[in-house]
Write a protein that holds these residues in place. Structure first.
Motif, short mmCIF file in Angstrom:
data_model
loop_
_atom_site.label_atom_id
_atom_site.label_comp_id
_atom_site.label_asym_id
_atom_site.label_seq_id
_atom_site.Cartn_x
_atom_site.Cartn_y
_atom_site.Cartn_z
N VAL A 169 -73.44 -16.40 96.67
CA VAL A 169 -73.56 -15.64 97.91
C VAL A 169 -74.59 -16.30 98.82
O VAL A 169 -74.38 -16.45 100.03
N GLN A 192 -70.81 -18.16 88.81
CA GLN A 192 -70.09 -16.89 88.82
C GLN A 192 -71.06 -15.73 89.08
O GLN A 192 -72.14 -15.66 88.51
N THR A 193 -70.69 -14.86 90.01
CA THR A 193 -71.48 -13.69 90.34
C THR A 193 -71.01 -12.50 89.53
O THR A 193 -69.87 -12.04 89.68
N SER A 196 -68.81 -9.22 90.64
CA SER A 196 -68.07 -9.47 91.87
C SER A 196 -66.60 -9.09 91.69
O SER A 196 -65.94 -9.56 90.76
N GLY A 197 -66.12 -8.21 92.54
CA GLY A 197 -64.74 -7.76 92.46
C GLY A 197 -64.51 -6.65 91.46
O GLY A 197 -63.39 -6.14 91.36
N ASP A 286 -67.01 -5.60 96.41
CA ASP A 286 -66.50 -6.77 97.11
C ASP A 286 -67.17 -6.98 98.46
O ASP A 286 -66.67 -7.72 99.30
N LYS A 291 -70.19 -10.69 97.11
CA LYS A 291 -69.01 -11.55 97.04
C LYS A 291 -68.91 -12.39 98.30
O LYS A 291 -68.81 -11.86 99.41
N SER A 292 -68.98 -13.70 98.16
CA SER A 292 -68.90 -14.58 99.32
C SER A 292 -67.47 -14.67 99.83
O SER A 292 -66.51 -14.45 99.10
N GLU A 295 -65.18 -17.14 98.04
CA GLU A 295 -65.35 -17.10 96.59
C GLU A 295 -64.06 -17.49 95.87
O GLU A 295 -62.98 -17.05 96.21
#
Length: 353
Positions: A169, A192-193, A196-197, A286, A291-292, A295
């Motif tokens: 991010v 990896q974040t 995320s999602g 998200d 979350k970029s 991504e």
């Protein structure tokens, strides 16, 4: 000019500020959102039932968060898991039932909700030292200091800067002058974040009727909208909820449709009482703070704890501290605490000058 500025008021960022204050080092925390906590978010229902939309569990292997909770005086308790659990493979077949005794290696939850940690840190650090809605867009190395520029035009200056934001991010939202090393930026785009999602839900009830029927509240489904479901009763066992995860297809449904599908799934397991809920909540993780925009899919914990994320930059003035930068339990609350401690230790090694 501040001694230290921390970007990000999630668990790791606030923990950095906590450890710095214990060393009598002044610090300001800048947070882009209009709330604290990052990936910790507790919703309190109609009956004030604490329901976790974000970080929830930890175990005995997570000694950093356990010691941290003991240090700041916050209690935790065992997740309820004893009783009949369900495993559903096909939508047209009855789920398999199997009895699960209380776990020998339990997982824990924070008494009164995980956000209790954030509240305690905020009070210790001081509200005047945590500034919300400060979206950082530029970080500039200016020889003996770092200049931090926000999208509202406000500039801050500090001797040391700690960035406690998920690396992927960060690298997609902040400009660095001079630019960071190419090897570092390439790694950051491949970190990896955690969460995320992810989509989490919680549904509040007047009583734990599933327990009265012998069920633990644990469900694992390969066909329902909720693949994982758990009992979410509070520590005192006087406020009741069911909490779980929704699968990726849930994003295409409206909030109301997700609620209906979750209730229908629970009803299949535990009966019509599931319709008599007090409140329903869910959270799709998200937003741009986790979350970029560009991504890509990465395996869980990919590149977490990478050695380049644990180096210092801008002549030992720039440090990274986030759960994903942790060498231990990257992505988890334990990793956030470990990273904060390691960052402050490194900073003190170089000195605040």
């Amino acid at each position: 000019m501040e001694d230290v500025i921390v970007i990000g008021a999630g668990l790791s960022g606030l923990s950095v500020a906590y450890y710095l204050k214990k060393q009598n080092i002044s610090c300001k925390v800048l947070e882009a959102q209009n709330r604290l906590g990052g990936r910790i978010e507790t919703i309190y229902g109609v009956n004030n039932t604490p329901m976790e939309m974000g970080a929830t569990w930890f175990g005995n292997q997570h000694q950093y968060i356990i010691h941290f909770l003991n240090d700041i005086g916050i209690a935790y308790f065992k997740q309820h898991d004893e009783g009949i659990a369900l495993f559903e493979t096909m939508s047209f077949e009855a789920p398999q039932q199997y009895y699960v005794p209380a776990a020998e290696a339990p997982v824990y939850r924070v008494k009164d909700g995980t956000y209790s940690i954030i509240n305690a840190l905020h009070q210790f650090i001081g509200a005047e030292n945590v500034l919300l809605q400060q979206t950082v867009i530029d970080v500039v190395d200016n020889t003996d200091r770092i200049i931090v520029i926000c999208n509202n035009g406000i500039e801050y200056q500090c001797k040391k800067l700690v960035i406690a934001v998920p690396p992927q991010v960060l690298i997609n939202s902040v400009r660095f002058t001079p630019i960071l090393p190419t090897a570092l930026t390439q790694v950051m785009m491949q970190v990896q974040t955690w969460m995320s999602g992810s989509i989490k839900f919680s549904i509040e009830y007047k009583s734990p009727f599933w327990r009265a029927k012998g069920f633990s509240g644990s469900v694992y489904s390969q066909s329902g909208i909720a693949p994982e479901i758990y009992d979410h009763t509070n520590f005192e066992e006087n406020k009741f909820a069911i909490k779980g995860f929704l699968n990726g297809s849930a994003v295409k449904y409206s909030y109301q449709e997700r609620q209906q599908k979750v209730v229908a799934q629970l009803t299949k397991y535990w009966g019509e009482e599931c319709h008599d809920f007090i409140s329903y909540h869910d959270k799709i993780w998200d937003d741009k703070f986790i979350k970029s925009e560009n991504e890509q899919f990465l395996p869980p914990h990919f590149n977490n704890g990478n050695v380049l994320l644990n180096n210092t930059y801008m002549n030992n003035k720039l440090f990274f501290s986030a759960s994903e930068t942790s060498k231990l339990f990257g992505g988890y609350m334990d990793g956030a605490i470990y990273s904060a401690k390691a960052t402050v230790k490194a900073m003190l090694t170089f000195g605040i000058n």
